[in-house]
Design a protein around this motif. Sequence first.
Motif, PDB file in Angstrom:
ATOM      1  N   PRO A   1       0.813  -1.226   0.000  1.00  0.00           N
ATOM      2  CA  PRO A   1       0.000   0.000   0.000  1.00  0.00           C
ATOM      3  C   PRO A   1       0.846   1.276   0.000  1.00  0.00           C
ATOM      4  O   PRO A   1       0.445   2.270  -0.608  1.00  0.00           O
ATOM      5  CB  PRO A   1      -0.825  -0.118   1.277  1.00  0.00           C
ATOM      6  CG  PRO A   1      -0.935  -1.592   1.511  1.00  0.00           C
ATOM      7  CD  PRO A   1       0.386  -2.153   1.052  1.00  0.00           C
ATOM      8  N   LYS A   2       2.019   1.264   0.628  1.00  0.00           N
ATOM      9  CA  LYS A   2       2.843   2.477   0.653  1.00  0.00           C
ATOM     10  C   LYS A   2       3.386   2.822  -0.740  1.00  0.00           C
ATOM     11  O   LYS A   2       3.652   3.988  -1.031  1.00  0.00           O
ATOM     12  CB  LYS A   2       3.981   2.352   1.659  1.00  0.00           C
ATOM     13  CG  LYS A   2       5.037   1.351   1.293  1.00  0.00           C
ATOM     14  CD  LYS A   2       6.152   1.328   2.299  1.00  0.00           C
ATOM     15  CE  LYS A   2       7.178   0.300   1.830  1.00  0.00           C
ATOM     16  NZ  LYS A   2       8.338   0.249   2.615  1.00  0.00           N
ATOM     17  N   ASP A   3       3.548   1.815  -1.617  1.00  0.00           N
ATOM     18  CA  ASP A   3       3.991   2.074  -2.990  1.00  0.00           C
ATOM     19  C   ASP A   3       2.959   2.885  -3.777  1.00  0.00           C
ATOM     20  O   ASP A   3       3.306   3.632  -4.686  1.00  0.00           O
ATOM     21  CB  ASP A   3       4.263   0.771  -3.742  1.00  0.00           C
ATOM     22  CG  ASP A   3       5.541   0.092  -3.295  1.00  0.00           C
ATOM     23  OD1 ASP A   3       6.417   0.784  -2.756  1.00  0.00           O
ATOM     24  OD2 ASP A   3       5.648  -1.136  -3.484  1.00  0.00           O
ATOM     25  N   LEU A   4       1.694   2.724  -3.410  1.00  0.00           N
ATOM     26  CA  LEU A   4       0.635   3.407  -4.140  1.00  0.00           C
ATOM     27  C   LEU A   4       0.656   4.918  -3.916  1.00  0.00           C
ATOM     28  O   LEU A   4       0.208   5.686  -4.772  1.00  0.00           O
ATOM     29  CB  LEU A   4      -0.735   2.854  -3.743  1.00  0.00           C
ATOM     30  CG  LEU A   4      -0.957   1.371  -4.010  1.00  0.00           C
ATOM     31  CD1 LEU A   4      -2.369   0.980  -3.608  1.00  0.00           C
ATOM     32  CD2 LEU A   4      -0.697   1.004  -5.451  1.00  0.00           C
ATOM     33  N   ALA A   5       1.186   5.347  -2.791  1.00  0.00           N
ATOM     34  CA  ALA A   5       1.192   6.772  -2.454  1.00  0.00           C
ATOM     35  C   ALA A   5       2.037   7.602  -3.422  1.00  0.00           C
ATOM     36  O   ALA A   5       1.787   8.786  -3.604  1.00  0.00           O
ATOM     37  CB  ALA A   5       1.683   6.965  -1.025  1.00  0.00           C
ATOM     38  N   VAL A   6       3.037   6.993  -4.051  1.00  0.00           N
ATOM     39  CA  VAL A   6       3.933   7.733  -4.948  1.00  0.00           C
ATOM     40  C   VAL A   6       3.596   7.534  -6.426  1.00  0.00           C
ATOM     41  O   VAL A   6       4.261   8.074  -7.295  1.00  0.00           O
ATOM     42  CB  VAL A   6       5.410   7.325  -4.715  1.00  0.00           C
ATOM     43  CG1 VAL A   6       5.832   7.642  -3.303  1.00  0.00           C
ATOM     44  CG2 VAL A   6       5.624   5.850  -5.020  1.00  0.00           C
ATOM     45  N   TRP A   7       2.546   6.784  -6.708  1.00  0.00           N
ATOM     46  CA  TRP A   7       2.207   6.424  -8.083  1.00  0.00           C
ATOM     47  C   TRP A   7       1.391   7.520  -8.740  1.00  0.00           C
ATOM     48  O   TRP A   7       0.326   7.910  -8.267  1.00  0.00           O
ATOM     49  CB  TRP A   7       1.414   5.129  -8.051  1.00  0.00           C
ATOM     50  CG  TRP A   7       1.255   4.392  -9.330  1.00  0.00           C
ATOM     51  CD1 TRP A   7       1.692   4.749 -10.569  1.00  0.00           C
ATOM     52  CD2 TRP A   7       0.591   3.146  -9.486  1.00  0.00           C
ATOM     53  NE1 TRP A   7       1.351   3.795 -11.488  1.00  0.00           N
ATOM     54  CE2 TRP A   7       0.671   2.807 -10.852  1.00  0.00           C
ATOM     55  CE3 TRP A   7      -0.061   2.289  -8.618  1.00  0.00           C
ATOM     56  CZ2 TRP A   7       0.113   1.636 -11.356  1.00  0.00           C
ATOM     57  CZ3 TRP A   7      -0.609   1.132  -9.119  1.00  0.00           C
ATOM     58  CH2 TRP A   7      -0.520   0.796 -10.472  1.00  0.00           C
ATOM     59  N   LYS A   8       1.867   8.009  -9.851  1.00  0.00           N
ATOM     60  CA  LYS A   8       1.159   9.008 -10.650  1.00  0.00           C
ATOM     61  C   LYS A   8       1.094   8.502 -12.086  1.00  0.00           C
ATOM     62  O   LYS A   8       2.077   8.030 -12.629  1.00  0.00           O
ATOM     63  CB  LYS A   8       1.892  10.354 -10.623  1.00  0.00           C
ATOM     64  CG  LYS A   8       2.102  10.916  -9.233  1.00  0.00           C
ATOM     65  CD  LYS A   8       0.821  11.472  -8.667  1.00  0.00           C
ATOM     66  CE  LYS A   8       1.069  12.154  -7.341  1.00  0.00           C
ATOM     67  NZ  LYS A   8       0.470  11.495  -6.225  1.00  0.00           N
ATOM     68  N   THR A   9      -0.083   8.615 -12.684  1.00  0.00           N
ATOM     69  CA  THR A   9      -0.246   8.187 -14.072  1.00  0.00           C
ATOM     70  C   THR A   9      -1.428   8.916 -14.690  1.00  0.00           C
ATOM     71  O   THR A   9      -2.155   9.622 -13.996  1.00  0.00           O
ATOM     72  CB  THR A   9      -0.432   6.659 -14.161  1.00  0.00           C
ATOM     73  OG1 THR A   9      -0.349   6.258 -15.524  1.00  0.00           O
ATOM     74  CG2 THR A   9      -1.746   6.201 -13.575  1.00  0.00           C
ATOM     75  N   THR A  10      -1.626   8.733 -15.970  1.00  0.00           N
ATOM     76  CA  THR A  10      -2.764   9.352 -16.650  1.00  0.00           C
ATOM     77  C   THR A  10      -4.027   8.536 -16.368  1.00  0.00           C
ATOM     78  O   THR A  10      -3.949   7.315 -16.204  1.00  0.00           O
ATOM     79  CB  THR A  10      -2.525   9.419 -18.169  1.00  0.00           C
ATOM     80  OG1 THR A  10      -2.269   8.100 -18.647  1.00  0.00           O
ATOM     81  CG2 THR A  10      -1.358  10.317 -18.504  1.00  0.00           C
ATOM     82  N   PRO A  11      -5.177   9.195 -16.319  1.00  0.00           N
ATOM     83  CA  PRO A  11      -6.430   8.462 -16.075  1.00  0.00           C
ATOM     84  C   PRO A  11      -6.726   7.489 -17.216  1.00  0.00           C
ATOM     85  O   PRO A  11      -6.338   7.723 -18.359  1.00  0.00           O
ATOM     86  CB  PRO A  11      -7.491   9.559 -16.009  1.00  0.00           C
ATOM     87  CG  PRO A  11      -6.772  10.845 -15.927  1.00  0.00           C
ATOM     88  CD  PRO A  11      -5.378  10.626 -16.422  1.00  0.00           C
ATOM     89  N   LEU A  12      -7.416   6.436 -16.884  1.00  0.00           N
ATOM     90  CA  LEU A  12      -7.810   5.441 -17.876  1.00  0.00           C
ATOM     91  C   LEU A  12      -8.919   6.016 -18.755  1.00  0.00           C
ATOM     92  O   LEU A  12      -9.945   6.471 -18.254  1.00  0.00           O
ATOM     93  CB  LEU A  12      -8.292   4.168 -17.181  1.00  0.00           C
ATOM     94  CG  LEU A  12      -8.614   2.975 -18.056  1.00  0.00           C
ATOM     95  CD1 LEU A  12      -7.366   2.509 -18.796  1.00  0.00           C
ATOM     96  CD2 LEU A  12      -9.167   1.847 -17.220  1.00  0.00           C
TER      97      LEU A  12
END
Length: 127
Positions: free
Chosen positions: A56-67
């Motif tokens: 779950p802590k990895d998700l905090a830094v994840w940035k991407t374009t919306p689907l």
Amino acid sequence: MPPKVVEQILGSCEQQIARFQQANNTGLIEIQCSLSQGHYKVECRCGDFQNFLISPKDLAVWKTTPLSRQREDLKTVEQVLAKLDSALFETFCLQQGYATIVIRHRGHDSRYGFEFSPSIIHGIKRC
């Protein structure tokens, strides 16, 4: 920028797609997303079986374009991987963490298909 483990998932799928292209073959990659002991689990199936765990802590830094909700003509591996990155992000950050993703490659014309099916499971809480 995706977490390191997501980059590994994308790299694995890229290798599988490259095998389809080299053989000029039709292929299918099935990706199952679920929760497992406080982590998010990604199972990639394409002849062989690979397991990846995302904390779950990895998700905090994840940035991407919306689907995108629009039908897209996927012609390159990069487009497929960008769509996969967005689908994984939506599954784990915006949905409950359960989904099935299918990537297809058609050998005779090198076209790609992408199917994203998130699952809503009542009574399940996110990690």
